[in-house]
Design a protein around this motif. Structure first.
Motif, short mmCIF file in Angstrom:
data_model
loop_
_atom_site.label_atom_id
_atom_site.label_comp_id
_atom_site.label_asym_id
_atom_site.label_seq_id
_atom_site.Cartn_x
_atom_site.Cartn_y
_atom_site.Cartn_z
N ALA A 5 0.83 -1.21 0.00
CA ALA A 5 0.00 0.00 0.00
C ALA A 5 0.86 1.26 0.00
CB ALA A 5 -0.92 -0.01 1.22
N ALA A 6 1.94 1.27 0.79
CA ALA A 6 2.81 2.44 0.86
C ALA A 6 3.50 2.69 -0.47
CB ALA A 6 3.85 2.25 1.97
N LEU A 7 3.96 1.61 -1.13
CA LEU A 7 4.62 1.79 -2.42
C LEU A 7 3.64 2.27 -3.48
CD1 LEU A 7 6.96 -1.35 -2.50
CD2 LEU A 7 7.59 1.01 -2.02
N ASP A 8 2.41 1.76 -3.43
CA ASP A 8 1.40 2.24 -4.38
C ASP A 8 1.13 3.72 -4.17
OD1 ASP A 8 0.99 -0.13 -5.74
OD2 ASP A 8 -0.62 -0.81 -4.41
N ALA A 9 1.15 4.15 -2.91
CA ALA A 9 0.87 5.55 -2.63
C ALA A 9 2.05 6.45 -2.98
CB ALA A 9 0.51 5.71 -1.15
N ALA A 10 3.27 5.99 -2.69
CA ALA A 10 4.45 6.85 -2.88
C ALA A 10 5.00 6.81 -4.30
CB ALA A 10 5.54 6.44 -1.89
N ARG A 11 4.86 5.68 -4.99
CA ARG A 11 5.39 5.51 -6.34
C ARG A 11 6.87 5.93 -6.42
NH1 ARG A 11 2.36 2.31 -9.76
NH2 ARG A 11 0.20 2.46 -9.05
N PRO A 12 7.76 5.27 -5.69
CA PRO A 12 9.18 5.66 -5.70
C PRO A 12 9.84 5.34 -7.04
CG PRO A 12 8.90 3.60 -4.51
CD PRO A 12 7.51 4.10 -4.82
N ASP A 13 10.95 6.02 -7.27
CA ASP A 13 11.72 5.78 -8.50
C ASP A 13 12.70 4.63 -8.35
OD1 ASP A 13 10.44 7.90 -9.72
OD2 ASP A 13 11.95 9.36 -9.08
N ALA A 14 12.94 4.17 -7.14
CA ALA A 14 13.82 3.03 -6.89
C ALA A 14 13.43 2.41 -5.55
CB ALA A 14 15.29 3.44 -6.88
N VAL A 15 13.65 1.11 -5.43
CA VAL A 15 13.34 0.38 -4.20
C VAL A 15 14.62 -0.30 -3.71
CG1 VAL A 15 12.01 -1.48 -3.16
CG2 VAL A 15 10.94 0.03 -4.86
N LEU A 16 14.95 -0.04 -2.46
CA LEU A 16 16.10 -0.68 -1.83
C LEU A 16 15.59 -1.68 -0.80
CD1 LEU A 16 18.37 2.45 -1.20
CD2 LEU A 16 18.03 1.15 -3.30
N ILE A 17 16.19 -2.87 -0.79
CA ILE A 17 15.70 -3.98 0.05
C ILE A 17 16.85 -4.53 0.87
CG2 ILE A 17 14.66 -6.30 0.02
CD1 ILE A 17 13.36 -5.55 -2.63
N GLU A 18 16.56 -4.83 2.13
CA GLU A 18 17.56 -5.46 2.98
C GLU A 18 17.86 -6.86 2.45
OE1 GLU A 18 18.02 -7.13 7.55
OE2 GLU A 18 16.52 -5.58 7.12
N GLY A 19 19.11 -7.12 2.13
CA GLY A 19 19.54 -8.39 1.58
C GLY A 19 20.96 -8.25 1.08
N PRO A 20 21.68 -9.34 0.85
CA PRO A 20 23.09 -9.26 0.44
C PRO A 20 23.23 -8.49 -0.87
CG PRO A 20 22.22 -11.47 0.08
CD PRO A 20 21.19 -10.72 0.86
N ALA A 21 24.20 -7.61 -0.92
CA ALA A 21 24.34 -6.70 -2.05
C ALA A 21 24.56 -7.43 -3.37
CB ALA A 21 25.49 -5.72 -1.78
N GLU A 22 25.19 -8.61 -3.34
CA GLU A 22 25.45 -9.32 -4.59
C GLU A 22 24.18 -9.85 -5.25
OE1 GLU A 22 28.89 -10.57 -1.76
OE2 GLU A 22 26.74 -10.16 -1.65
N ALA A 23 23.06 -9.82 -4.52
CA ALA A 23 21.81 -10.37 -5.06
C ALA A 23 21.20 -9.49 -6.12
CB ALA A 23 20.82 -10.60 -3.93
N ASP A 24 21.75 -8.33 -6.37
CA ASP A 24 21.20 -7.47 -7.44
C ASP A 24 21.11 -8.23 -8.76
OD1 ASP A 24 21.02 -5.46 -5.64
OD2 ASP A 24 22.68 -4.26 -6.42
N ALA A 25 22.13 -9.06 -9.04
CA ALA A 25 22.15 -9.79 -10.31
C ALA A 25 21.08 -10.86 -10.39
CB ALA A 25 23.53 -10.41 -10.51
#
Length: 771
Positions: free
Chosen positions: A37-57
């Motif tokens: 609900a918060a993401l739908d309301a805010a519509r951010p340009d990027a989302v950062l998630i707690e998790g190991p940095a190498e998981a981006d790939a």
């Protein structure tokens, strides 16, 4: 490291000049709905998630149609595959919700926690699990602290009431309240007994700065609520880099692997263990009328287990759950109220069916799936190919698998499971008491555990295919085996797994070790595995000729060395030797004998001669002598007169009572001993006569051994023996005419032959008998 400074700058979720900080509880369904609900309301340009940095790939794989949670990020050290860590995600995990939201809308997503390369280099890979103590400060449980401040004893119940059952119109309101509460806790407790969190949070702040530089302030961060005050704190990049300087590092590889609801109940990765993942999954999947839908699921499960549950039961259980919630001052029924209602109404007060509900629904065995395109070591690829071709599907719940080794598919399944066990990947375990030794049937218990992915990665050092890896592993074990028994067991496992390429190395090591080992006990321990392995050639089509030569040589050495090896043993050693005697006798019966069957020098005959020497050796313990006599009697190699003579010598008045009791234990102890006495009243008379003649002062000493011997008999056998003793058998010894009524003194061959037609119908005709 020092605690966080007081008065951090605006640690709230909503800030006009900064990113959107969404503090969550890992695997919280209420947090997951709130994040969406918060993401739908805010519509951010990027989302950062707690998790190991190498998981981006690996983030894009979460959008694959074949990806089905629960799943986990698996990180392992390249040079030490056993050093691994998991970051699990369920369908109701806020991080998973944020990841899928971003991928569905084409919004860039980044993982911002400390890289797995640093996490795996730590002494304990599960950083931030809250189980370590440092700086004299015990780890703080944030939920317990907040629940205590609210006057509540159960943190799970408190969390359900204030978050999971909350219905705010403002999607950011829960996150603001939680951020404010966590800020107060961080001011009071600092790092809360987790100094490593300060390092992780420094890395998160650096990643957040980089994202703001790239995307501006329209960035949303989804992380554990405990970290929100630290991410809102104003620090310098130089100070954060200083915290990260000099961290140990290893080469790490990451992939997605299936996870289970049951494993979500354990602390792993970022320590997000929850007690009721199945219940939380239900709350996330059924936000409307969750109690009614839950009771319906429970009723369906109980009906499958043959418990009578009607619609009226379901209606009454829903009403009771609501009434309990009202009495306890809760906004709506939680797990405690629904469980109490299920016990009272659907289970009629019994905890037995309730245990089934807890195991199958409250916790659950849901197993996720990952797409075939996910990174994997070559060995995992080969295993996946094999299990698909053999139609073996991993499942979190335990299931039975019965195999008929005469069929090609079942034989291949057996080889695969045995090879995996050799590699330490225990997907299947032989079912105790059901797997035959050397027969054409096997039974297995299959259960796939997420940790087995780590075992596969570890086993990948031995080869790129299951067969090649198992072969290399067997050859290595043959060189490093500590004893002869280990090598013979390894030979058996090689035959079970069809590892013919490994047999030369294993048999070579076996021959070398057997030639040097002079301990008869070691040889006796080694022979049974070889004898069992020889039987597999018939069913599995494996050439066992070389193994037969080694096994026959071992049997001859045991036969020669056994009598002197049994002399002068203490009680414990004598019991172990009795067990070896049984095992060796069974093994010799399975060995192919190079001599003709009617040759008196045949192996079986030579073994019987060794048993005769044991039976008459004075320095051999009574339990071993008694067992030797019993084996000879069962094999038909003793006449009644010989049996009576040996029994009379063992139970003569001159024999010490303790030694005589041990002889009895060896002779009639174990399977079949009770029936032997029931069917041979003469033997029973001799034993009864000896027992009544034991002096009073010695009876107490022999009583425990006799109780162990006769107490192991079946109840029916003990009852029959009691009746015979009460009747007063009169026979003087084996072979006499006085027998139990209904049993003749000699075999009636005409009556015995009457069962042959029935046996032929059940077992099939004898191929050696002309039709």
């Amino acid at each position: 490291m020092t605690a966080l400074a007081t008065a951090p700058a605006e640690p709230l979720a909503r800030r006009a000049d900064g990113p959107l900080l969404l503090g969550v509880r890992h695997h919280g369904p209420g947090s997951a709905r709130g994040v969406a609900a918060a993401l739908d309301a805010a519509r951010p340009d990027a989302v950062l998630i707690e998790g190991p940095a190498e998981a981006d790939a690996l983030a894009a794989l979460a959008a694959d149609p074949e990806m089905r949670p629960p799943v986990a990020l698996l990180a392992h050290a390249v040079d030490d595959p056993g050093r691994a860590a998991f970051w699990p995600f369920a369908a109701f995990s806020p991080e998973w919700t944020a990841l899928r939201w971003a991928l569905a809308r084409g919004v860039p997503v980044r993982f911002v926690d400390l890289p797995a390369a640093h996490t795996l280099a730590a002494a304990d890979p599960t950083w931030g699990d809250g189980e370590d103590e440092a700086d004299g400060c015990a780890p703080v449980d944030p939920l317990a602290a907040l629940a205590g401040a609210a006057g509540r004893e159960d943190p799970e119940e408190w969390w359900e009431d204030v978050v999971e059952h909350r219905g705010d119109t403002d999607p950011l309101a829960p996150f603001e309240a939680l951020a404010e509460a966590m800020t107060a806790l961080r001011e009071r407790y600092g790092h809360g007994g987790r100094p490593r969190d300060l390092v992780r949070e420094a890395h998160m702040r650096l990643k957040l700065r980089a994202a703001r530089k790239e995307f501006g302030d329209a960035v949303a961060v989804v992380c554990g609520a405990w970290h929100v005050p630290a991410l809102a704190r104003r620090t310098t990049a130089t100070a954060d880099r200083a915290l990260l300087k000099g961290l140990p590092k290893v080469r790490a590889q990451l992939t997605w692997v299936p996870w289970t609801h049951r494993r979500l109940a354990r602390r792993s990765g970022y320590g997000a263990g929850i007690e009721s993942p199945g219940w939380y999954g239900h709350l996330f999947a059924a936000p409307d009328r969750p109690v009614e839908r839950w009771m319906t699921r429970v009723a369906g499960l109980l009906r499958e287990a043959d418990h009578p549950v009607s619609s009226a039961h379901v209606i009454e259980a829903v009403r009771l759950a609501g009434a309990l919630a009202a009495l306890r001052g809760r906004p709506r029924p939680g797990l405690a109220e629904t469980t109490d209602a299920v016990r009272a109404v659907l289970c009629e007060g019994s905890d037995v069916p309730l245990a089934l509900v807890r195991d199958r629904l409250v916790v659950g065995d849901d197993l996720g799936e990952v797409p075939a395109t996910a990174p994997a070591v070559p060995l995992q690829r080969d295993l996946d190919r094999l299990r698909r071709s053999l139609r073996l599907t991993p499942a979190a719940e335990e299931r039975e698998l019965d195999l008929d080794l005469r069929g090609d598919t079942d034989a291949a399944r057996s080889r695969l499971l045995h090879r995996l066990r050799l590699l330490g990947v225990d997907w299947g375990l032989p079912a105790a008491g059901r797997t035959g030794t050397g027969t054409f049937r096997e039974s297995w218990r299959l259960r796939w555990q997420p940790e087995l992915h780590v075992r596969v990665v570890e086993a990948g050092v031995w080869g790129t295919t299951v067969e090649a890896a198992a072969t290399a592993r067997a050859e290595s074990l043959a060189l490093t085996a500590a004893g002869l028994g280990e090598i013979t067991g390894l030979a058996e496992r090689c035959l079970l797994g069809g590892l013919t390429d490994a047999l030369p190395a294993v048999l070579g090591a076996l021959a070398d070790r057997a030639a040097l080992d002079t301990d008869v006990a070691h040889l006796a321990d080694a022979l049974p595995a070889l004898a069992r392995a020889l039987r597999y050639g018939d069913v599995r089509g494996t050439d066992t000729a070389a193994l037969a030569d080694v096994a026959t040589g071992l049997a001859e050495r045991i036969r020669v060395g056994l009598p002197p090896a049994c002399a002068g043993l203490d009680a414990d050693a004598a019991d172990r030797m009795r067990e070896r005697l049984d095992a060796v006798h069974t093994a010799i019966a399975l060995l192919p004998d190079p001599a003709p069957a009617d040759d008196p020098a045949a192996l079986a005959s030579r073994w019987a001669d060794a048993l005769r020497r044991l039976a008459g050796a004075e320095r051999v313990p009574g339990v071993v002598r008694g067992r030797a006599v019993r084996i000879l009697l069962d094999e038909g190699r003793l006449t009644d007169d010989e049996t009576a003579r040996l029994l009379g010598l063992a139970l003569s008045p001159g024999a010490p009572p303790a030694d005589a009791a041990a002889w009895i234990d060896g002779f009639v102890g174990g399977p079949g001993g009770g029936l032997l006495l029931v069917h041979d009243e003469g033997l029973l008379a001799l034993l009864d006569g000896w027992l009544t003649g034991v002096p009073d002062e010695a009876f107490t000493d022999v009583l425990p051994l006799l109780r162990r011997t006769f107490g192991a008999y079946e109840p029916g056998e003990r009852r029959s023996l009691g009746e015979l003793v009460a009747r007063g058998p009169k026979a003087a010894g084996p072979g006499s005419a006085a027998r139990v009524p209904g049993f003749a003194a000699a075999l009636d061959e005409e009556r015995a032959d009457g069962v042959l037609p029935l046996l032929a119908l059940v077992l099939g005709p004898d191929p050696e008998v002309p039709a």
